[in-house]
Design a protein around this motif. Sequence first.
Motif: not given
Length: 707
Positions: A547-566
């Motif tokens: 649960d923990w990994d899924l939340l942090y992957d989508i919400l935090v890591k996902g935000q980080f990666m899309i921001t970085q690419a954009g």
Amino acid sequence: MAATTQTKFRHVSYLWDEKKASELAGDEVALLIYRSNLLGADLRLTNYGGGNTSCKAMAKDPLTGKETEIMWVKGSGGDIGTLKRSGLAALYVDRLRSLTNVYRGIQYEDEMVELFNHCIYDLQSKAPSIDTPLHGFLPFKHIDHLHPDAAIAIAAAKDGKRITRELFNGTIGWVEWQRPGFDLGLKLRQCVEETPGIRGIMLGSHGLFTWGDTAYESYMNTLEVVERCAEYLEENLGKRRPVFGGTKLKSPDKAQRLEQASALAPILRGFCSSQTRMIGHFTDDDRVLEYINSKDLDRLAPMGTSCPDHFLRTKISPLVLSLSPDQDLSDVKTIKEKLAPAFEAYRAMYREYYETCKHPDSPPIRDANPVVILYPGIGMFTFAKDKQTARVAAEFYINAINVMKGAEAISEYTSLPRQEAFNIEYWLLEEAKLQRMPKPKPLSGKIALVTGSAGGIGKAILKKFADEGACVIISDNDQSRLTEAENDFKKLYGKDVFASTLMDVTNSDNIRQAMKTAALAFGGVDIIVSNAGISISKPLEDHTEKDWDLLYDILVKGQFMITQAGVNVMRKQGLGGDVLNIVSKNALVSGPNNAGYGSAKAAQLHLSRLNAAELGADKIRVNVVNPDAVIADSKIWAGAWAEGRAKAYGVKVEELPAFYAKRTLLNEVILPEDIANACFAFVGGLLSKSTGNVLNVDGGVAPGFVR
């Protein structure tokens, strides 16, 4: 005849349906619209928005009650492929022709346009266009004026007049190039009077006039003339000399072309947006590749186009890039330094063109950046104020390529003299038309990508942005919802407003593909909205590592990666940009059964602050919208999360909307559209000097106040 004609043509499409036409018998205007739509449906006959058609028929004069001859002709603007009765101008033929009594000569012909209004029969009709007298002074009942590539290739050839005479045995007249207007209408009439019995007129460098006594006769005449022109070009292609002088270089495969194009597009967009933010279009059409890979490119490209319809949309000439097809584009700084002199040289050329050709009353110089950019081996980029204009510019330049190819096959290609081209581009009547254009919307020229945007909050944000003028990229990890959103956007906005990509925000390959999609579809990206989310509500003891990994992957890591690419794309463009993160009041408010989700939201919020601090130097703003309890059309609320929250607060699932509303200071239910409006507030222009902020859209939850 209709039964056998369908197989008669190879280069144009015979679309006439005798049954449908018979239902319109007796209504010449209906038959005009029918014929126009058929002609406009075949881009080998005319291009988008190009050409015009007309008919003359008797109608009752509302003032005298007597039958009088009226001409219905395509009005200003519009496209014959989609022409309706409301798009026609209706004028008294005798009044229009009587304007010769007050005509003062070619240097005063523009003043005749206002006089067309005194000839209008139907007061509800479209405004008459500059081509009205071209139809009015010809004596024929049905007239087609089109811009077929095959005909213009002959019209733009050095020996076009001789070729036309010999090809049609004198049955097609010739009128030398002249800007459309009242005087050209008189020249067409003179040509018919001096060569009676002709079936059409070729306009030097411009296009074709054909006609008939009925709608069908005019349609058939047009098809037969264009078919013969195309046959002649086909018969001679490659005989005189290799096509475009032969091949100079070979293109890499399709995948590599798209890689190069997507890497370069944001850089080109940045250069082309030095005055006005532009939207891009890319094509590696086979016709484009044949031309840009040829030995004749360097000779033909600077010449520009011939037909004014082409020229108005593609500018005086394209910019040809001096990059190899396998150029390493990873070092953005080096590529920008390499391209900068080419863009400055183009702008200097355009300014010299303006200064050399301008008249005392010419409008001010317009944007000096190129519209068409050719990358040998890779393809063609076009840039304009919106996607449709950029796409149509590419289509028109392909028309110009077809014309050059045909003209070179039978003779030598000739373009409009620069002064004539200027007189078209900076025509006061064209300027007046531009001044009547609606004011751009706040997000015109902007490109927005929203994650998780096939439904709920994300979809509402995209719709708001599209409504305000932006081009948008729909992205989601659910293919069925993505397809549904695509269909919805196509119905609402048409094909030129959106692109889509399947994207899981935890997958770096998906994110790279999304940026590639944005670059190829529109030229880059200006607004990134990180909206994709997931919610897991469990007591601490029930929370799993998964649960923990899924939340942090989508919400935090996902935000980080899309921001970085954009941000990587935004830096290529050098135009600044916006990053908006849809977080939650839970980033600030502590609640039960919420350790994983709430802490991940807090991480999203602080990551936004960190990014805002870092990206200010690039004029990239980073801001946060904090919603709460947005239940409508949300996948999050469709399952266990709603059950978990209901259990935590001791209410039933169906009671949640009312429960959340009652606990707010404003006692309001929060909708996806409320979040969309908050996002627009950040990117619409009024808050352009605001970054690092949090805007709560939660109906008022006091513990969630930032300050």
